[in-house]
Design an enzyme around this catalytic site. Sequence first.
Site, PDB file in Angstrom:
ATOM      1  N   ASP A 118      51.578  40.141  33.478  1.00  0.00           N
ATOM      2  CA  ASP A 118      50.566  40.653  34.294  1.00  0.00           C
ATOM      3  C   ASP A 118      51.035  41.614  35.274  1.00  0.00           C
ATOM      4  O   ASP A 118      51.922  41.484  36.030  1.00  0.00           O
ATOM      5  CB  ASP A 118      50.136  39.341  35.005  1.00  0.00           C
ATOM      6  CG  ASP A 118      48.960  39.331  35.902  1.00  0.00           C
ATOM      7  OD1 ASP A 118      48.093  40.090  35.375  1.00  0.00           O
ATOM      8  OD2 ASP A 118      48.714  38.449  36.745  1.00  0.00           O
ATOM      9  N   GLY A 248      41.292  38.679  39.379  1.00  0.00           N
ATOM     10  CA  GLY A 248      40.975  38.349  40.805  1.00  0.00           C
ATOM     11  C   GLY A 248      39.727  37.449  40.656  1.00  0.00           C
ATOM     12  O   GLY A 248      38.554  37.576  41.368  1.00  0.00           O
TER      13      GLY A 248
HETATM   14  P1  13P Z   1      43.103  35.479  41.402  1.00  0.00           P
HETATM   15  O1  13P Z   1      44.054  35.760  42.717  1.00  0.00           O
HETATM   16  O2  13P Z   1      41.670  35.635  41.829  1.00  0.00           O
HETATM   17  O3  13P Z   1      43.447  34.085  40.838  1.00  0.00           O
HETATM   18  O4  13P Z   1      43.565  36.505  40.460  1.00  0.00           O
HETATM   19  C1  13P Z   1      44.547  36.502  39.694  1.00  0.00           C
HETATM   20  C2  13P Z   1      44.790  37.866  38.818  1.00  0.00           C
HETATM   21  O5  13P Z   1      44.010  38.523  38.739  1.00  0.00           O
HETATM   22  C3  13P Z   1      46.344  37.762  38.191  1.00  0.00           C
HETATM   23  O6  13P Z   1      46.223  38.873  37.688  1.00  0.00           O
HETATM   24  O1  G3H Z   2      47.314  39.387  40.571  1.00  0.00           O
HETATM   25  C1  G3H Z   2      48.718  38.632  40.968  1.00  0.00           C
HETATM   26  C2  G3H Z   2      48.735  37.293  40.392  1.00  0.00           C
HETATM   27  O2  G3H Z   2      48.025  36.405  41.357  1.00  0.00           O
HETATM   28  C3  G3H Z   2      50.153  37.123  40.750  1.00  0.00           C
HETATM   29  O3  G3H Z   2      50.473  36.955  42.081  1.00  0.00           O
HETATM   30  O4  G3H Z   2      52.632  38.519  42.322  1.00  0.00           O
HETATM   31  O5  G3H Z   2      52.319  36.504  43.741  1.00  0.00           O
HETATM   32  O6  G3H Z   2      53.041  36.073  41.265  1.00  0.00           O
HETATM   33  P1  G3H Z   2      52.277  36.887  42.275  1.00  0.00           P
HETATM   34 ZN    ZN Z   3      45.672  40.690  38.715  1.00  0.00          ZN
END
Ligand code: 13P
Ligand code: G3H
Ligand code: ZN
Length: 350
Positions: A118, A248
């Site tokens: 991610d 998000g």
């Molecule tokens: P949230 O913070 O809304 O759960 O989004 C997570 C996300 O986009 C991880 O890439």
């Molecule tokens: O988009 C971000 C994710 O919510 C991951 O968050 O970098 O704190 O693991 P993090």
């Molecule tokens: Zn994200």
Amino acid sequence: PRSTLSPSSATSDVYKRQNSRRAKMGYNYRDLGLTNTKEMFAKANKEGYAVPAFNFNNMEMAMAIVEACAEMGSPVILQCSKGALKYMGADVAPLLAKAAVDRARNMGSDIPVALHLDHGPDLETVKTCIEAGFSSVMIDGSHYDFAKNIQVSKEVVDYAHQFDVSVEAELGVLAGIEDDVKAESHTYTNPDEVEEFVTKTGVDSLAIAIGTSHGAHKFKPGEDPKLRLDILKEIERRIPGFPIVLHGSSAVPKQYTDMIKQYGGEVKDAIGIPDSELRKAASSAVAKINVDTDGRLAFTAAIRRVLGTSPKEFDPRKYLGAAKEEMKAYYKTKIVDVFGSEGAYKKGSL
Ligand code: 13P
Ligand code: G3H
Ligand code: ZN
């Protein structure tokens, strides 16, 4: 903010050696029972649902996610941020994903499971993840200008496709914080740019900005929590059938922010995306929806509840077990209320 995870100077040599060893020991994702996202997305778009992409940072979260999805018969993308990789190690994450696949099969379910990077920051991190056993990666060049975003995204596609690993890129900027990058406001995706972007990069899916944002504070009190579904529609018109991704997308459930507050935590003015807005998006070309914050809130609320109601408890299995069950139960409701992916594959049970 992540300084607690950094090695002390006394241990930094050991830490460096461990890190280099991490990059060398690896797996082909197929040997771990994982799949890339190609067929998952094609089926999701054909059948009008979205694949849940849930972030995980430990064993309890990985099992909560896979058990929820196996019980519902929903495909699943287990995803790790750069911060999660630093926390778990790039050597551990693929083995937790393998354990998740085994858990689903032992439950009698045939759901496909992908392991996804991610918000991949660069090609180097992508390479480490692919060598470690990831089946899908994101290259997040959304903070670059259009030309540079195309260039870095294409570089990753050229590398990842040699291994049949799927690539997600992002166009447009979400407000909020992700890892070290913070944006004060949205820059919605410009529909005029999407066709050129996907053609020139060769990416397999595209994350867009239509009003979602990362974290627990997506809207200010008094704001109308609406997505720009008109922009989504226009993007779909420009690249028909192409898998779209929404980041998000947490709902920030009040039951969990209330529970956190009830047991001594602080969460102020937390507002998420209403399920109904996301459900509309999931039935369109949106093939993947990312949720992390909701799971964190459910997990943390349950831990606070156990420790708050049983002050003598110090067996981690008691509070981590409760956290896992809370996260699992919540994600099962989300699969019905948002993703619409229930029953896409064979259901299983524990
Ligand atoms: P949230 O913070 O809304 O759960 O989004 C997570 C996300 O986009 C991880 O890439
Ligand atoms: O988009 C971000 C994710 O919510 C991951 O968050 O970098 O704190 O693991 P993090
Ligand atoms: Zn994200």
